[in-house]
Design an enzyme around this catalytic site. Structure first.
Site, PDB file in Angstrom:
ATOM      1  N   THR A  34       1.797   6.969   0.408  1.00 50.64           N
ATOM      2  CA  THR A  34       0.811   5.927   0.100  1.00 50.64           C
ATOM      3  C   THR A  34       0.638   5.764  -1.402  1.00 50.64           C
ATOM      4  O   THR A  34       0.889   6.702  -2.171  1.00 50.64           O
ATOM      5  CB  THR A  34      -0.548   6.284   0.737  1.00 50.64           C
ATOM      6  OG1 THR A  34      -1.453   5.193   0.568  1.00 50.64           O
ATOM      7  CG2 THR A  34      -1.167   7.520   0.105  1.00 50.64           C
TER       8      THR A  34
ATOM      9  N   ARG B  73      -7.106  10.177  -9.065  1.00 48.07           N
ATOM     10  CA  ARG B  73      -7.681  10.337  -7.710  1.00 48.07           C
ATOM     11  C   ARG B  73      -6.578  10.688  -6.714  1.00 48.07           C
ATOM     12  O   ARG B  73      -5.523  10.054  -6.689  1.00 48.07           O
ATOM     13  CB  ARG B  73      -8.378   9.051  -7.287  1.00 48.07           C
ATOM     14  CG  ARG B  73      -8.973   9.084  -5.854  1.00 48.07           C
ATOM     15  CD  ARG B  73      -8.018   8.488  -4.834  1.00 48.07           C
ATOM     16  NE  ARG B  73      -8.649   8.265  -3.530  1.00 48.07           N
ATOM     17  CZ  ARG B  73      -7.990   7.916  -2.433  1.00 48.07           C
ATOM     18  NH1 ARG B  73      -6.684   7.745  -2.475  1.00 48.07           N
ATOM     19  NH2 ARG B  73      -8.611   7.733  -1.303  1.00 48.07           N
ATOM     20  N   VAL B  74      -6.807  11.694  -5.904  1.00 46.81           N
ATOM     21  CA  VAL B  74      -5.866  12.060  -4.847  1.00 46.81           C
ATOM     22  C   VAL B  74      -6.565  11.833  -3.514  1.00 46.81           C
ATOM     23  O   VAL B  74      -7.721  12.230  -3.344  1.00 46.81           O
ATOM     24  CB  VAL B  74      -5.423  13.532  -4.991  1.00 46.81           C
ATOM     25  CG1 VAL B  74      -4.573  13.960  -3.796  1.00 46.81           C
ATOM     26  CG2 VAL B  74      -4.637  13.724  -6.286  1.00 46.81           C
TER      27      VAL B  74
ATOM     28  N   SER C  99       0.813  -1.215   0.000  1.00 41.97           N
ATOM     29  CA  SER C  99       0.000   0.000   0.000  1.00 41.97           C
ATOM     30  C   SER C  99       0.848   1.266   0.000  1.00 41.97           C
ATOM     31  O   SER C  99       0.322   2.366   0.125  1.00 41.97           O
ATOM     32  CB  SER C  99      -0.914   0.007   1.223  1.00 41.97           C
ATOM     33  OG  SER C  99      -0.129  -0.024   2.395  1.00 41.97           O
TER      34      SER C  99
ATOM     35  N   THR D 269      -1.583   3.403   4.703  1.00 40.04           N
ATOM     36  CA  THR D 269      -0.694   4.539   4.474  1.00 40.04           C
ATOM     37  C   THR D 269       0.342   4.509   5.566  1.00 40.04           C
ATOM     38  O   THR D 269       0.015   4.198   6.707  1.00 40.04           O
ATOM     39  CB  THR D 269      -1.499   5.861   4.628  1.00 40.04           C
ATOM     40  OG1 THR D 269      -2.547   5.874   3.674  1.00 40.04           O
ATOM     41  CG2 THR D 269      -0.617   7.083   4.455  1.00 40.04           C
TER      42      THR D 269
ATOM     43  N   THR E  18      -4.772   7.409   8.492  1.00 43.74           N
ATOM     44  CA  THR E  18      -4.740   6.325   7.521  1.00 43.74           C
ATOM     45  C   THR E  18      -6.181   5.840   7.353  1.00 43.74           C
ATOM     46  O   THR E  18      -7.036   6.130   8.172  1.00 43.74           O
ATOM     47  CB  THR E  18      -3.808   5.186   7.986  1.00 43.74           C
ATOM     48  OG1 THR E  18      -3.782   4.163   6.979  1.00 43.74           O
ATOM     49  CG2 THR E  18      -4.245   4.575   9.296  1.00 43.74           C
ATOM     50  N   GLY E  19      -6.419   5.135   6.265  1.00 49.70           N
ATOM     51  CA  GLY E  19      -7.782   4.663   6.009  1.00 49.70           C
ATOM     52  C   GLY E  19      -8.341   5.283   4.750  1.00 49.70           C
ATOM     53  O   GLY E  19      -7.585   5.710   3.868  1.00 49.70           O
TER      54      GLY E  19
HETATM   55  N1  GLY Z   1      -5.388   7.264   3.180  1.00 52.73           N
HETATM   56  C1  GLY Z   1      -4.864   7.035   1.925  1.00 52.73           C
HETATM   57  C2  GLY Z   1      -5.760   7.261   0.821  1.00 52.73           C
HETATM   58  O1  GLY Z   1      -6.968   7.158   0.981  1.00 52.73           O
HETATM   59  O2  GLY Z   1      -5.308   7.530  -0.260  1.00 52.73           O
END
Ligand code: GLY
Length: 314
Positions: A192, A202-203, A75, A174, A225-226
């Site tokens: 990440t 996508r960011v 990841s 992440t 994170t998540g």
């Molecule tokens: N937390 C990382 C992402 O959603 O890109």
């Protein structure tokens, strides 16, 4: 004194004598805290870097680079989950408390160490954030390790052989690393590959200051994170730091922000978001919306992987 949430010490690393497994006691010396068990790689290396006389930023970069190199949990880094078109696009940022200095990159392709690019944006440009082709061009100018862009096409083929990506919120993580040095100054970094199977372009929250990471040298630092979408819609790490500014312990600040987001969000607690935080005094905490959340801490006493259970819904 604030009742710190119960945290179970699940693993001692390096055979070091580790502190008791409760979140929150103040650490007079340097402290590093990071998301997930693989965060222990980063906290340990960051701490060692400081001990060798490295700067806060050296410590953050050193710790995160190793997680990027290993592509921990699939990841982070170029071994991270590809997007829907079959290639990884990487996000990263770095923040230094003194002077509120920051650098960030998003949608970066074919670069081995996004954290080094984020740092270079901070140190060698007058900007804070670069994205996509511009970010890659800048990384190449700086001589930061890259793979030929053509190799990314091969990844697409490889990706198509794999099982369908897990739904968002499962299987994407992440590395977020926070550091407090022995003078009480703070820094942090994130890296990440974002949500596996995300749309190209996508960011997520990780490179967005105040969402995936926020550092305020007067108060504390927080990282996330998540599922990035559920973090960035609420500027969650900024919100955690603001709660610490109001006097909350980092543990309480993380929990309160989870509850506040769950109160306002139609998903309630099904958010798949997790946070870590440290304050200027060296107290730390962590919270998660709906899962057990392991995180790593390194102090002079050693490195531990601790965990918090999901907050109890209100
Ligand atoms: N937390 C990382 C992402 O959603 O890109």
């Amino acid at each position: 004194m604030h009742r710190a949430a119960a945290v179970v010490c699940s693993l001692f690393l390096l055979g070091c004598q580790a502190p008791q497994g409760t979140a929150g006691p103040a650490s007079a010396g340097p402290l590093a805290i990071a998301t997930w068990p693989f965060g222990a790689i980063a906290t340990d290396l960051a701490w060692q870097s400081l001990q060798r006389g490295g700067s806060r930023l050296d410590a953050i970069e050193t710790g995160i680079r190793e997680v990027e190199r290993q592509s921990c949990d699939g990841s982070v880094g170029l071994g991270g989950g590809p997007n829907a078109a079959g290639y990884p696009q990487l996000d990263s940022c770095i923040l230094d408390g003194p002077g509120q200095r920051a650098g960030s990159v998003a949608g970066l392709e074919g670069i081995v160490h996004p954290i080094s690019v984020a740092r270079a944006v901070m140190e060698h440009t007058r900007h804070v954030m670069l994205v996509g082709e511009g970010a890659r061009w800048f990384a190449l100018q700086r001589g930061i390790d890259s793979v030929p862009i053509e190799e990314l096409a091969a990844k697409k083929q490889e990706w198509q052989q794999r099982p369908a990506p897990a739904p968002q919120g499962q299987g994407h993580d992440t590395i977020t690393l926070l550091l407090r040095d022995s003078d009480g100054h703070l820094a942090g970094g994130c890296s990440t590959s974002g949500a596996g199977g995300k749309l190209p372009g996508r960011v997520g929250d990780s490179p967005i200051l105040g969402s995936g990471l926020y550092v305020d040298d007067e108060v504390g630092a927080a990282g996330a994170t998540g599922v990035g979408e559920n973090v960035m819609r609420y500027c969650a790490t900024f919100a955690i730091v603001e709660r610490m500014r109001q006097g909350l312990h980092p543990q309480q600040a993380c929990e309160e922000v989870v509850h506040d987001i769950a109160r306002r969000d139609p998903r309630r607690y099904r958010l798949d978001i997790c946070f870590v935080a440290v304050d200027k005094q060296g107290r730390f905490g962590a919270a998660a919306s709906n899962q057990r959340f392991p995180f790593a801490v390194t102090t002079a006493a050693g490195t531990q992987v601790l965990h918090v259970d999901a907050v109890s819904p209100r």
